[in-house]
Design an enzyme around this catalytic site. Structure first.
Site, PDB file in Angstrom:
ATOM      1  N   ASP A   6       2.099   0.275  16.341  1.00 37.54           N
ATOM      2  CA  ASP A   6       3.442   0.750  16.655  1.00 37.54           C
ATOM      3  C   ASP A   6       3.946   0.061  17.918  1.00 37.54           C
ATOM      4  O   ASP A   6       3.371   0.244  18.988  1.00 37.54           O
ATOM      5  CB  ASP A   6       3.381   2.275  16.838  1.00 37.54           C
ATOM      6  CG  ASP A   6       4.667   2.852  17.401  1.00 37.54           C
ATOM      7  OD1 ASP A   6       5.704   2.189  17.266  1.00 37.54           O
ATOM      8  OD2 ASP A   6       4.616   3.968  17.954  1.00 37.54           O
ATOM      9  N   ASP A  65       4.884  -0.761  12.820  1.00 38.91           N
ATOM     10  CA  ASP A  65       6.077  -1.530  12.458  1.00 38.91           C
ATOM     11  C   ASP A  65       5.766  -3.032  12.430  1.00 38.91           C
ATOM     12  O   ASP A  65       4.655  -3.462  12.777  1.00 38.91           O
ATOM     13  CB  ASP A  65       7.226  -1.230  13.428  1.00 38.91           C
ATOM     14  CG  ASP A  65       6.783  -1.295  14.875  1.00 38.91           C
ATOM     15  OD1 ASP A  65       6.084  -2.266  15.230  1.00 38.91           O
ATOM     16  OD2 ASP A  65       7.095  -0.367  15.661  1.00 38.91           O
ATOM     17  N   ASP A  89       3.789  -6.027  -1.511  1.00 33.39           N
ATOM     18  CA  ASP A  89       3.497  -5.087  -2.592  1.00 33.39           C
ATOM     19  C   ASP A  89       4.697  -5.077  -3.531  1.00 33.39           C
ATOM     20  O   ASP A  89       5.835  -4.997  -3.073  1.00 33.39           O
ATOM     21  CB  ASP A  89       3.299  -3.689  -1.985  1.00 33.39           C
ATOM     22  CG  ASP A  89       2.124  -2.964  -2.582  1.00 33.39           C
ATOM     23  OD1 ASP A  89       2.145  -2.772  -3.808  1.00 33.39           O
ATOM     24  OD2 ASP A  89       1.203  -2.596  -1.836  1.00 33.39           O
ATOM     25  N   ASP A 106      -5.696   4.272  -0.663  1.00 35.15           N
ATOM     26  CA  ASP A 106      -5.828   5.400  -1.600  1.00 35.15           C
ATOM     27  C   ASP A 106      -7.250   5.950  -1.636  1.00 35.15           C
ATOM     28  O   ASP A 106      -7.494   6.983  -2.254  1.00 35.15           O
ATOM     29  CB  ASP A 106      -5.490   4.943  -3.032  1.00 35.15           C
ATOM     30  CG  ASP A 106      -4.033   4.587  -3.205  1.00 35.15           C
ATOM     31  OD1 ASP A 106      -3.181   5.147  -2.491  1.00 35.15           O
ATOM     32  OD2 ASP A 106      -3.735   3.742  -4.086  1.00 35.15           O
TER      33      ASP A 106
END
Ligand code: NOJ
Length: 543
Positions: free
Chosen positions: A20, A28, A97, A321
């Protein structure tokens, strides 16, 4: 000339949790740029970014509201262009992605489709119900629960294989293909190296007939998993778009892929490689519904099967995941470092492209268990509703729910041992930190020659400098239990990899204990040549 994805390893960045730069507690793009030197020095060559497009973040970016805009929290398109430029200066490629099974329900296409506006009317899969209050078929979502949602505006239902906030695109509509081709071209023309294609073997729904059985999730998948139309679409994307870009990478996330379909994806240039789930199921019980016991030999059998039958594998133990691999397949206590190194060895010496998930190179752990109702993971909440119906003790329920909570592996990256781990200057990061002892972070591990991080660096170098690993064939050596032993050979040269994936010493079979050849790398005390210590590793140059 070999494509870069054969010789170079991939590093997965989960942008929300990587770094960040502006103190809002969320990672970011400028944060990523500030860590490019670290990544180049690690020795990876390709960076895959989980989605950074505009999104309401219901499924943390896997619900895209505009493919041509960067989510404000992560920066701007200019920031993304700078990332491409800065990465290029360091010899790093960027993979994005591609989430095109579904969009967000906030996407203007869907908003217009709801109103029946052309040409968006058929961009999604709308159908009349079987009867009033009865959806068009009995399919269940991959996140559990019904796969259809009723919309009064159209007096129709729409299909969502994931959350109802993620309506499925209609791949029978040629306009959808055209839109996706344009998105791919837009980013490839910017200099992106390729795409990781989300749930790409489910996009083509061949029919909408009822599914068989009572599966609480994925019922109906026989009508949409890896259908002929799916293969044709991927091949068309190659012919129309990807084949026009010289060296590029298309890796598919392929749910429950089987070997014949996997072989076809590769043989026909539909994908360069795919993520299989077979090895992720080895520690699950009740068809994946509950956590089960881990047996290293099961993992070995599945990995070896894919090594033998698939010409090129996407190798992974972790991602955004899946739970962290050390507590899952290794030992987060006494053997934390040793087991992280043993797993790294398998990951980086099998045939295929290794994918390292941020923090894996440090031996990072999951975040501690928490009250499941505080999870930010939409899938964990859906599964929670299902599990609520299964009788079990409160303690067990807490454990099971936490085991499904994807927040745990999405904890912020640990750059140093400070309160916020060098991830953010905000009071609090967007998710709680991972469990830690203050030593497993970039700062500390860089200084320690025996750290997991330095082991990853060594291995990545070794892999890069030995064609046996990047180009060679795989040949398993017969072994029992937790002992992994295989040869990688290329032309006349060959290496032998030995890994003990257990907390007990393992006696090497006679034929392996006598092996000579230079020791390229070893971990764990060598008590005698015929024994591999707990989580010990040895790599020999044979010829
Ligand atoms: C797979 C992604 O990895 C996961 O995070 C997401 O929830 C589903 N696809 C749906 O897009």
């Amino acid at each position: 000339m070999q494509p870069l994805w054969k010789t170079g390893a991939v590093y997965q960045i989960y942008p929300r949790s990587f770094c960040d730069s502006n103190g809002d507690g969320v990672g970011d793009i400028p944060g990523i740029i500030s860590k490019l030197d670290y990544l180049a020095d690690l020795g990876v060559k390709i960076l895959w970014l989980s989605p950074i497009y505009k999104s309401p973040n219901f499924d943390m970016g896997y619900d895209i509201a505009d493919y041509y805009q960067i989510n404000e929290e992560y920066g701007t398109m200019e920031d993304f262009d700078s990332l491409l430029l800065e990465a290029k200066k360091r010899g790093l490629k960027i993979v994005m992605d591609l989430v095109v099974n579904h969009t967000s329900d906030q996407h203007p296409w869907f908003q217009k489709a709801l109103k029946g506006e052309e040409p968006y009317h058929d961009y999604y899969i709308f159908r009349k119900g079987k009867k009033k209050d009865v959806p068009p078929n009995n399919w269940t979502s991959m996140f559990t629960g019904p796969a259809w949602e009723y919309v009064p505006e159209r007096d129709e239902w729409y299909l969502h294989l994931y959350d109802k906030a993620q309506p499925d695109l209609n791949w029978h509509n040629p306009k959808v293909l055209e839109e996706v081709e344009n998105i791919i071209r837009f980013y490839m023309d910017k200099g992106v190296y390729g795409f990781r294609c989300d749930v790409i073997n489910q996009i083509y729904k061949e029919t909408l007939e009822d599914g068989k059985g009572i599966a609480p999730s994925g019922r109906g998948s026989e009508h949409y998993l890896m259908k002929e139309g799916n293969h044709q679409i991927l091949r068309k994307l190659y012919d129309d778009v990807f084949s026009h870009y010289e060296d590029h990478l298309v890796v598919g996330e392929t749910i429950n892929v089987d070997i014949p379909n996997g072989q076809r994806f590769l043989a026909n240039n539909e994908l360069d490689m795919f993520f299989s789930f077979a090895h992720m199921n080895v520690d699950k019980a009740l068809g994946g519904l509950l956590p089960g016991k881990f047996k290293p030999e099961k993992l070995k059998d599945v990995l070896y099967q894919y090594q033998k039958e698939i010409p090129w594998n996407a190798l992974y133990f972790e991602n955004h995941d899946q739970p962290r691999s050390v507590p899952r397949f290794g030992d987060e206590g006494k053997y934390r470092d040793a087991s992280a190194k043993a797993l790294a060895t398998i990951l980086l010496t099998l045939k295929g492209t290794p994918f390292i998930y941020q923090g894996q190179e440090l031996g990072m752990l999951n975040a501690p268990d928490k009250d499941p109702s505080t999870s930010l993971d939409c899938c964990a909440h859906s599964i929670g509703k299902l599990i609520a119906k299964i009788p079990m003790t409160k303690k067990m329920r807490f454990k099971v729910l936490n085991s499904f909570d994807r927040d745990r592996c999405r904890a912020p990256m640990s750059f140093d041992g400070s309160e916020n781990r060098g991830f953010t200057n905000a009071d609090k990061p967007w998710l709680p930190h991972a469990k830690d002892d203050g030593k497993h972070n970039v700062l500390e591990e860089t200084k320690d020659p025996n750290s997991v991080l330095n082991f990853y660096k060594k291995l990545l170098k070794l892999r890069q400098n030995h064609d046996e690993f990047t180009l060679g064939e795989f040949e398993p050596c017969p072994t029992k239990g937790a002992l992994f032993a295989y040869r990688r050979y290329h032309g006349m040269s060959s290496v032998l990899v030995l890994v003990n994936l257990s907390d007990k010493p393992v006696k090497l079979p006679d034929y392996l204990s006598k092996i000579g050849g230079a020791l390229l790398l070893s971990e764990g005390d060598i008590v005698d040549r015929g024994t591999l210590p707990p989580y010990g590793v040895r790599i020999h140059q044979l010829s």
